[in-house]
Enzyme design. Structure first.
Site, PDB file in Angstrom:
ATOM      1  N   ASP A 112      -7.359   2.737  26.004  1.00 56.40           N
ATOM      2  CA  ASP A 112      -8.104   2.925  27.257  1.00 56.40           C
ATOM      3  C   ASP A 112      -8.882   1.671  27.635  1.00 56.40           C
ATOM      4  O   ASP A 112     -10.056   1.735  28.002  1.00 56.40           O
ATOM      5  CB  ASP A 112      -9.040   4.132  27.147  1.00 56.40           C
ATOM      6  CG  ASP A 112      -9.495   4.626  28.522  1.00 56.40           C
ATOM      7  OD1 ASP A 112      -8.800   4.335  29.518  1.00 56.40           O
ATOM      8  OD2 ASP A 112     -10.540   5.302  28.597  1.00 56.40           O
ATOM      9  N   HIS A 167      -8.271   3.875  32.437  1.00 58.90           N
ATOM     10  CA  HIS A 167      -8.200   4.982  33.403  1.00 58.90           C
ATOM     11  C   HIS A 167      -9.042   4.712  34.655  1.00 58.90           C
ATOM     12  O   HIS A 167      -8.844   5.342  35.687  1.00 58.90           O
ATOM     13  CB  HIS A 167      -8.610   6.310  32.750  1.00 58.90           C
ATOM     14  CG  HIS A 167     -10.070   6.491  32.486  1.00 58.90           C
ATOM     15  ND1 HIS A 167     -10.660   6.185  31.284  1.00 58.90           N
ATOM     16  CD2 HIS A 167     -11.063   6.964  33.271  1.00 58.90           C
ATOM     17  CE1 HIS A 167     -11.948   6.470  31.336  1.00 58.90           C
ATOM     18  NE2 HIS A 167     -12.222   6.949  32.540  1.00 58.90           N
ATOM     19  N   SER A 226     -17.747   5.294  33.035  1.00 58.16           N
ATOM     20  CA  SER A 226     -16.601   4.775  32.298  1.00 58.16           C
ATOM     21  C   SER A 226     -16.436   3.284  32.538  1.00 58.16           C
ATOM     22  O   SER A 226     -16.450   2.808  33.672  1.00 58.16           O
ATOM     23  CB  SER A 226     -15.327   5.496  32.732  1.00 58.16           C
ATOM     24  OG  SER A 226     -15.226   6.760  32.136  1.00 58.16           O
TER      25      SER A 226
END
Length: 407
Positions: A159, A129, A241
């Site tokens: 992911d 993402h 992230s």
């Protein structure tokens, strides 16, 4: 390699941390024309630096890197050369209340970890993402140098994405300042064990937080996909992230993902266990990329129309993310492969697909007659079931071609 863990659903509340996975935009050719697979030569094969946790800790106990066994600051100092700050520039298309679409540019930040190097490339792992929808990706290194990056491949279900920078784009000073991270074992973690999280929090640059492993094998579901994660009370903020979760020997044991973090509960962050994704990472690291589109008139053609299944739609209607097929052309490659209206395409030639524009962009790098594997979900007994189909791409018929065929 290590086996991947399976899980069932646990409801997570945060869909909007870091760079959203739903930012699958029009015009994403920069990302996907460089993300299709193949084989590599032995001389250019990348391998993960996987440590034997017991022997590594014992043999390195006197080194400066493993002063980190009792010092968060030493862990951070040793790990910083392996961390990168990612800037993602993308184009987002929004529908107005009058049905018209409007495109605008957006910029977001994330983190990455240097996991390998070949004869020609430096390789980083991050979250899918973080790079979704990218038209421009740039990496910031520990010496504050910046370089453009491309995507080797992505796995949206876990992911995970692997990105690359050409070694020729890096100075000797940068190459001497950075290093490949050492990968430990997430299976060896215990609840209550101290860990360190490093990432580009809020896009302000690399920052360090520490905490404990709050839980292991925590099942979290987002976009109808369940992953088994490490739960920690170390702060995982937007921009973190793709950053590193490290054990107290300074080894990578998890990949932080703010996407899964819970906004309603303090001290609840998540990381993807490295043991669960090492096989995926190695496969993505060693993909070859296509850099030139097929010539006009030779490009492959699938023969479907569709609509994007975004994160919001996937959650609201219990559907997988991807491209929902609205029509299948008669006699097309898609029809011959068994694809039908209502199926949802999720991968093309091993690369995740989250928008129709991305699917078309990927196909444009393949010639008519080439065979590719398509992963899709189809409904059976009221539930979506994942399947794969080998498709021989056709040739798009122009008006002139159709007229000629009718003669």
């Amino acid at each position: 390699m290590r086996n991947m863990k399976k899980g069932t659903k646990f409801v997570a509340t945060a869909l909007a941390f870091g760079v959203l996975a739903s930012t699958a935009f029009q015009g994403s050719n920069y990302l996907y024309h460089k993300a299709n697979g193949g084989t590599v030569t032995a001389t250019d094969k990348a391998e993960l630096n996987i440590a034997n946790a017991v022997s590594s800790n014992a043999s390195n106990s006197g080194s400066s890197d493993t002063e980190s066994a009792g010092s968060v600051s030493a862990i951070a100092q040793a790990a910083m050369p392996s961390l990168v700050a990612i800037t993602n520039k993308s184009v987002r298309e929004m529908q107005s209340m009058f049905g018209q679409s409007q495109a605008y540019e957006s910029e977001s930040s994330g983190s990455g970890i240097i996991i390998g190097k070949t004869d020609t490339e430096l390789l980083m792992v991050t979250n899918n993402h973080v790079v979704s929808g990218a038209q421009d990706l740039s990496m910031g290194f520990v010496d504050e140098s910046v370089a453009e990056a491309t995507v080797k491949g992505t796995d949206a279900d876990h992911d995970i994405a692997v990105i690359a920078v050409k070694l020729s784009d890096l100075s000797e000073d940068t190459l001497s300042a950075i290093k490949v991270i050492e990968i430990g074992s997430s299976s060896d973690l215990e609840v209550g064990e101290q860990v360190v999280a490093i990432g580009n929090a809020l896009g302000y640059g690399q920052s360090v937080t520490t905490g404990i492993v709050s839980a292991l094998n925590r099942e979290v579901t987002i976009d109808n996909t369940t992953n088994t994660l490490i739960q920690t009370d170390a702060a995982i903020n937007p921009g973190n992230s793709g950053g590193a979760l490290l054990n107290m020997s300074g080894q990578l044991v998890g990949i932080n993902s703010a996407k899964y973090s819970d906004t309603t509960v303090e001290g609840m962050g998540y990381a993807i266990p490295v043991d669960d994704v090492v096989d995926i990472i190695e496969n993505l690291m060693n993909r070859q990329v296509r850099t030139e589109k097929a010539a006009e008139g030779q490009q492959g053609y699938l023969g479907v129309s569709g609509q994007d299944v975004t994160s919001e739609v996937a959650q609201a209607y219990d559907m997988p993310k991807g491209v929902y097929i609205t029509t299948v052309e008669s006699g097309s490659a898609a029809e011959q492969a068994g694809l039908q209206k209502g199926d949802i395409i999720t991968k093309f030639d091993g690369t995740s697909v989250s928008a129709l524009s991305e699917l078309r962009e990927q196909i444009s790098y393949y010639k008519a007659g080439e065979q590719v594997e398509i992963t899709y979900n189809t409904q059976e007994n009221g539930a979506y079931v994942e399947k794969t189909a080998t498709v021989t791409l056709g040739e798009k018929q122009t008006t002139e071609t159709k007229t000629e065929m009718r003669r």
